[in-house]
Design an enzyme around this catalytic site. Structure first.
Site, short mmCIF file in Angstrom:
data_model
loop_
_atom_site.label_atom_id
_atom_site.label_comp_id
_atom_site.label_asym_id
_atom_site.label_seq_id
_atom_site.Cartn_x
_atom_site.Cartn_y
_atom_site.Cartn_z
N GLY A 31 10.81 -21.29 -20.56
CA GLY A 31 11.36 -20.73 -19.32
C GLY A 31 12.16 -19.46 -19.56
O GLY A 31 12.06 -18.85 -20.62
N ASN A 32 12.93 -19.07 -18.54
CA ASN A 32 13.66 -17.79 -18.53
C ASN A 32 12.65 -16.66 -18.85
O ASN A 32 12.81 -15.89 -19.81
CB ASN A 32 14.83 -17.80 -19.53
CG ASN A 32 15.76 -16.63 -19.29
OD1 ASN A 32 16.08 -15.87 -20.19
ND2 ASN A 32 16.18 -16.44 -18.06
N HIS A 37 6.17 -13.18 -21.46
CA HIS A 37 5.52 -14.44 -21.03
C HIS A 37 4.40 -14.15 -20.03
O HIS A 37 3.35 -14.78 -20.06
CB HIS A 37 6.53 -15.38 -20.37
CG HIS A 37 7.63 -15.84 -21.27
ND1 HIS A 37 8.91 -15.38 -21.18
CD2 HIS A 37 7.62 -16.74 -22.28
CE1 HIS A 37 9.66 -15.98 -22.08
NE2 HIS A 37 8.91 -16.80 -22.77
N LYS A 151 5.31 -12.53 -31.36
CA LYS A 151 6.72 -12.30 -31.74
C LYS A 151 7.22 -13.44 -32.62
O LYS A 151 7.96 -13.22 -33.57
CB LYS A 151 7.58 -12.16 -30.50
CG LYS A 151 9.02 -12.01 -30.86
CD LYS A 151 9.88 -11.72 -29.67
CE LYS A 151 11.32 -11.97 -30.03
NZ LYS A 151 11.63 -13.41 -30.03
N GLN A 155 5.88 -19.30 -36.06
CA GLN A 155 5.52 -20.39 -35.13
C GLN A 155 4.01 -20.39 -34.86
O GLN A 155 3.35 -21.43 -34.86
CB GLN A 155 6.29 -20.21 -33.82
CG GLN A 155 5.79 -21.10 -32.69
CD GLN A 155 6.67 -21.04 -31.47
OE1 GLN A 155 7.73 -21.64 -31.44
NE2 GLN A 155 6.22 -20.35 -30.42
N VAL A 178 5.52 -7.91 -26.55
CA VAL A 178 5.83 -6.90 -25.53
C VAL A 178 7.22 -6.36 -25.84
O VAL A 178 8.14 -7.12 -26.15
CB VAL A 178 5.78 -7.53 -24.11
CG1 VAL A 178 6.17 -6.51 -23.06
CG2 VAL A 178 4.38 -8.07 -23.82
N LEU A 186 10.87 -8.09 -26.39
CA LEU A 186 11.42 -8.87 -25.28
C LEU A 186 11.66 -10.31 -25.75
O LEU A 186 10.84 -10.88 -26.45
CB LEU A 186 10.47 -8.86 -24.08
CG LEU A 186 10.21 -7.50 -23.42
CD1 LEU A 186 9.55 -7.70 -22.06
CD2 LEU A 186 11.48 -6.67 -23.27
#
Ligand code: PAF
Length: 286
Positions: A31-32, A37, A151, A155, A178, A186
């Site tokens: 989220g956020n 995203h 990014k 992971q 991005v 970001l």
């Protein structure tokens, strides 16, 4: 776009889409949401017919002294961004829905080797938490493909490995980072930066680029390059966590003969930990 909160509702909605012959794309998030995203959702919408996103701030991947409690929860704004980016279904479960028996007895998924070092060294248990929740989400959604940001380079490597090792028939797509106009990657954590810290934050990307430029020009003295840029990063006010040059596929320390490299950095500005990386394949045209 529908929002569902239970695994039962999620499975029913995905089953309906599948019965209509749709390919399912999946974008897991905490989220956020920001335009990084949105780019993941857009990519999923290009490659699949029905896009599921999840928003779940996963306690299992946060260490005891990390920012779980202050991690921003912005569901209404996130729903708008997902809708705009082409998401069809949002899964936003509670902690109890994801871990009905609590977390201490939860079966864990661990990906050795790739999870060690870099962020794995500074955040013990982090990748086990990520691998566990992503495996659960994959089993709940059963997507054909899933999109993750580059990014979080380590992971992404961990997730590719777990899908391979656990024979999950899911295509994993890595989407480029991005960046803001000044180069800062970001991240939801950028919102924690003061104005002064925000102005210093692009130093990380500048250092990555300077290392990449030097390597492209033939420099192979990696310890020297890293020491120079560590000095730059610290003189901009960061507390360094790591700055490393690794082989992009195995993530083992790079040798001067390696051609497929990734330069990775993690550093703190105040209490905010930022990460970034730059993938450099010396055999690909620029
Ligand atoms: O990258 C993230 O936002 C999280 O680590 C993920 C993949 C959604 C798992 O909680």
């Amino acid at each position: 776009m529908n929002t569902v909160k239970t695994v039962l509702e999620l499975r029913a909605a995905v089953a309906r889409a599948r019965s209509e012959g749709k390919r399912i794309g999946f974008v897991p998030t905490m989220g956020n949401l920001h335009s990084g995203h949105a780019a993941l959702v857009t990519k999923a919408a290009q490659r699949a017919d029905f896009v599921v996103a999840s928003i779940f701030v996963n306690p299992l991947q946060f260490g005891a002294n990390e920012d779980l409690d202050k991690y921003p929860r912005t569901l209404a704004a996130d729903q708008e961004k997902l809708l705009e980016a082409g998401c069809n279904l949002l899964f936003a479960p509670s902690v109890e829905e994801m871990y009905p028996g609590g977390m201490s007895g939860q079966t864990r998924v661990s990906v050795p080797q790739l999870s060690e070092g870099l962020c794995g060294a500074s955040r013990p248990g982090h990748f086990e938490g990520v691998a566990t929740v992503v495996s659960k989400l994959f089993n709940m959604v059963q997507p054909d493909l899933a999109v993750f940001g580059q990014k979080d380079f380590q992971q992404l490597a961990v997730i590719r490995q777990l899908v391979h090792d656990l024979n999950m028939p899911i295509q994993i797509i890595g989407e480029p980072t991005v960046r803001a106009n000044d180069g800062l990657a970001l991240s939801s954590r950028n919102g924690f930066l003061s104005e002064e810290q925000r102005a210093k934050a692009p130093t990380l990307y500048r250092s990555l680029k300077q290392i990449a430029d030097a390597i492209e020009q033939g420099e192979r003295d990696y310890p020297k390059l890293l020491a120079e840029q560590n000095r730059q990063i610290e003189s901009a006010g960061f507390r360094g966590d790591y700055l490393e040059i690794r082989h992009a596929l195995t993530l083992r320390p790079a040798t001067p003969e390696d051609r497929d490299l990734v330069i990775l950095v993690a550093a703190f500005l105040g209490t905010t930990r930022l990460i970034d990386n730059l993938h450099l394949n010396l055999d690909s045209p620029a």
